[in-house]
Design a protein around this motif. Structure first.
Motif, short mmCIF file in Angstrom:
data_model
loop_
_atom_site.label_atom_id
_atom_site.label_comp_id
_atom_site.label_asym_id
_atom_site.label_seq_id
_atom_site.Cartn_x
_atom_site.Cartn_y
_atom_site.Cartn_z
N UNK A 134 0.83 -1.20 0.00
CA UNK A 134 0.00 0.00 0.00
C UNK A 134 0.87 1.26 0.00
N UNK A 135 2.02 1.19 0.67
CA UNK A 135 2.94 2.33 0.66
C UNK A 135 3.45 2.63 -0.74
N UNK A 136 3.80 1.55 -1.48
CA UNK A 136 4.28 1.72 -2.86
C UNK A 136 3.17 2.30 -3.74
N UNK A 137 1.94 1.85 -3.52
CA UNK A 137 0.80 2.35 -4.28
C UNK A 137 0.67 3.87 -4.09
N UNK A 138 0.79 4.31 -2.83
CA UNK A 138 0.71 5.74 -2.57
C UNK A 138 1.81 6.51 -3.28
N UNK A 139 3.02 5.93 -3.30
CA UNK A 139 4.15 6.62 -3.93
C UNK A 139 4.04 6.64 -5.44
N UNK A 140 3.34 5.67 -6.04
CA UNK A 140 3.14 5.68 -7.49
C UNK A 140 2.35 6.92 -7.89
N UNK A 141 1.42 7.34 -7.03
CA UNK A 141 0.63 8.54 -7.31
C UNK A 141 1.26 9.78 -6.67
N UNK A 142 1.64 9.68 -5.41
CA UNK A 142 2.20 10.85 -4.70
C UNK A 142 3.56 11.24 -5.25
N UNK A 143 4.34 10.27 -5.70
CA UNK A 143 5.67 10.58 -6.23
C UNK A 143 5.60 11.49 -7.44
N UNK A 170 -6.31 20.76 -2.54
CA UNK A 170 -5.46 19.71 -3.10
C UNK A 170 -5.40 18.49 -2.20
N UNK A 171 -5.36 18.73 -0.88
CA UNK A 171 -5.36 17.62 0.09
C UNK A 171 -6.63 16.79 -0.05
N UNK A 172 -7.78 17.47 -0.15
CA UNK A 172 -9.08 16.77 -0.30
C UNK A 172 -9.07 15.90 -1.56
N UNK A 173 -8.62 16.48 -2.68
CA UNK A 173 -8.62 15.74 -3.95
C UNK A 173 -7.64 14.56 -3.89
N UNK A 174 -6.47 14.79 -3.26
CA UNK A 174 -5.48 13.72 -3.13
C UNK A 174 -6.02 12.54 -2.35
N UNK A 175 -6.72 12.82 -1.27
CA UNK A 175 -7.32 11.76 -0.46
C UNK A 175 -8.44 11.06 -1.23
N UNK A 176 -9.38 11.85 -1.76
CA UNK A 176 -10.61 11.27 -2.30
C UNK A 176 -10.37 10.33 -3.48
N UNK A 177 -9.62 10.79 -4.50
CA UNK A 177 -9.56 10.01 -5.73
C UNK A 177 -8.85 8.67 -5.56
N UNK A 178 -7.83 8.60 -4.72
CA UNK A 178 -7.16 7.32 -4.50
C UNK A 178 -8.04 6.37 -3.69
#
Length: 511
Positions: A56-65, A294-302
């Motif tokens: 799950x950490x890698x998944x977050x980094x694929x988008x957050x990175x 931006x925080x709201x959108x980052x949380x919601x879409x993933x």
């Protein structure tokens, strides 16, 4: 105008040269490619997780990175174009983006995919800022309104088509490649852009380009990494002490960044961030809105994607189609807000957007609990449409509201800062997913029966929506500091050849 001539922003534009429309098509395609790539990945995340065995950490980094590298490089990318030439940086960014897309498409493990996404974000940060600058110097003032209108339509199309295209490419499983075509599709587009861009785009530079602020860029990137990396990895590592120390330390690095920018302003007047902008109350408030939104959108879409595909077991296509009404609602409300509502009601439109989004989020939260894992796409449409209408009322007029009281000479810098702040918020939101979503899911549930997995993901989704509603409530309150009615000084009157670049109501690229 020869494509090899270097012109400055003050140079007259040759309106007899029809090739400028081909140049427009090239840069718009690049902007579309970036927007689609930012949204296309979310829908394929569950497929990537299964195929590569990504945590799950890698998944977050694929988008957050991607968001982090894009945010960190945006202002510097724009300034590099001013100094060394917009065409040169656009082609360099396009080449890097295309190469990084190939590396993403052929990634053999999660680590390679994360690294490739970071490279892709950095390349996009070189490519995207040149798009609006190239349009500005390629078209005369009387044509720019029409051109920026077309550009806004492309942004809307990218928002709608990204998730749907990602769903189709993943669902079709072309040549057994599963999720990989979502990245490989960029290769022919990027190569065509490079070949045609060399021929049809005219080179331009700023008449008085500022110096690079490499120390400032390194400080702000380090501060962001120190904040987001522990958030993303903390849950997997059972929240180690070093993670908490890094997050606290990021505040000191941010403080060092502010002090250095003050020093840089005194030394040569070319800081990465023009700190005097924050003395303008409406700008400071608008940046706070942009960051938290931006925080709201980052949380919601993933979490929305994970909830539908892993929690409910939906196919990528079903999840992608479910999101179409949301995207259409955003586009419709965005057009209506700018053309009809904001001129009459000012900031009340943005506040109404925040309240509408809260209503949509709470309705979604209620429906997710009411229907559980039996929820259908049709039952999701009402809350998604309400959320989309609210989002459209915010995103379109926000830039004007933020820029309305900014001095003209700093409008370009302020526009870049709005883009950057939105991407920073997005990266922060994606980092917070480990707290508000994955933190609720007990690892034991994932190995149990599908009904237990579905229930766990539904609970986590509801928790995330609760957080999103709380942040939106804060955004609503901060909006009181925006001007009651945005001034229209940016529209100008008649020919504005002397106006600074990025002043003429340019669309802000949001992902």
């Amino acid at each position: 105008m020869s494509s090899h001539e270097a012109v400055t922003d003050a140079a007259p534009t040759d309106t007899s040269d029809k090739r400028r429309w081909i140049a427009l098509a090239i840069v718009m395609t690049a902007a579309f490619m970036d927007l689609v790539d930012a949204t296309i990945v979310n829908i394929a995340i569950p497929s990537i997780e299964r195929d590569l065995g990504a945590s799950f950490g890698a998944i977050q980094w694929i988008t957050a990175g991607y968001a982090l590298a894009f945010a960190a490089g945006l202002i510097t990318g724009g300034r590099l174009g001013d100094i060394y030439g917009r065409k040169r940086l656009f082609l360099l960014g396009t080449a890097g983006f295309t190469l990084a897309s190939a590396l993403c498409g052929f990634a053999a493990n999660p680590e390679m995919l994360v690294a490739s996404r970071l490279l892709q974000g950095a390349a996009a940060a070189m490519m995207v800022p040149q798009v609006l600058s190239i349009i500005h110097v390629t078209f005369p003032a009387h044509e720019r309104g029409k051109v920026f209108g077309m550009f806004g339509a492309i942004i809307g199309l990218g928002a709608v088509s990204g998730p749907l295209l990602g769903a189709l490419l993943t669902q079709w499983n072309i040549a057994g490649l599963e999720w990989r075509p979502i990245f490989l599709i960029n290769l022919p587009v990027g190569i065509a852009g490079l070949i045609l861009g060399r021929k049809f785009i005219s080179e331009s530079k700023a008449p008085k380009a500022l110096r690079l602020d490499i120390v400032g860029m390194l400080l702000v990137t380090a501060a962001l990494l120190m904040l987001i990396y522990p958030l993303t990895r903390g849950r997997e590592l059972d929240w180690p002490l070093w993670g908490h120390l890094m997050m606290v330390g990021s505040l000191f690095v941010f403080a060092a960044f502010v002090l250095y920018e003050k020093y840089k302003t005194r030394k040569d007047g070319s800081p990465l961030v023009e700190l005097s902008l924050f003395k303008v109350k409406s700008f400071a408030a608008g940046i706070a809105v942009q960051l938290t939104f931006g925080v709201v959108l980052g949380i919601f879409f993933l979490v929305w994607t994970m909830y539908m595909q892993i929690g409910l077991g939906w196919t990528p296509l079903k999840a992608g189609v479910t999101g179409v009404p949301f995207s259409i609602a955003v586009s419709l409300a965005a057009g209506l807000s700018v053309q009809k509502l904001v001129p009459r009601f000012g900031r009340k439109v943005l506040q109404a957007g925040a309240l509408t989004m809260i209503a949509g989020v709470l309705l979604y939260l209620f429906d997710a609990g009411r229907y559980g894992t039996a929820i259908t796409s049709w039952q999701m449409i009402p809350p998604l449409v309400v959320m989309g209408l609210g989002m459209g009322l915010i995103v379109a007029p926000l830039t004007d509201a933020v820029l309305s009281e900014v001095p003209r000479e700093h409008a370009g810098s302020a526009s870049g800062l709005i883009n950057t702040t939105g991407q920073m918020g997005n990266a922060l939101g994606l980092g917070l997913v480990s707290v508000v979503f994955f933190g609720v899911i007990d690892d034991r549930n994932l190995a149990q029966a599908p009904t237990e997995v579905g229930a766990a993901f539904t609970d986590a989704f509801q928790n995330s929506l609760g957080w999103a509603a709380g942040v939106l409530a804060a955004i609503f309150l901060v909006m009181f500091a925006l001007p009651a009615k945005p001034k229209q000084h940016l529209e100008g009157g008649g020919d504005d050849e002397d106006a600074p670049e990025n002043v003429e109501k340019e669309p802000v690229l949001t992902h």
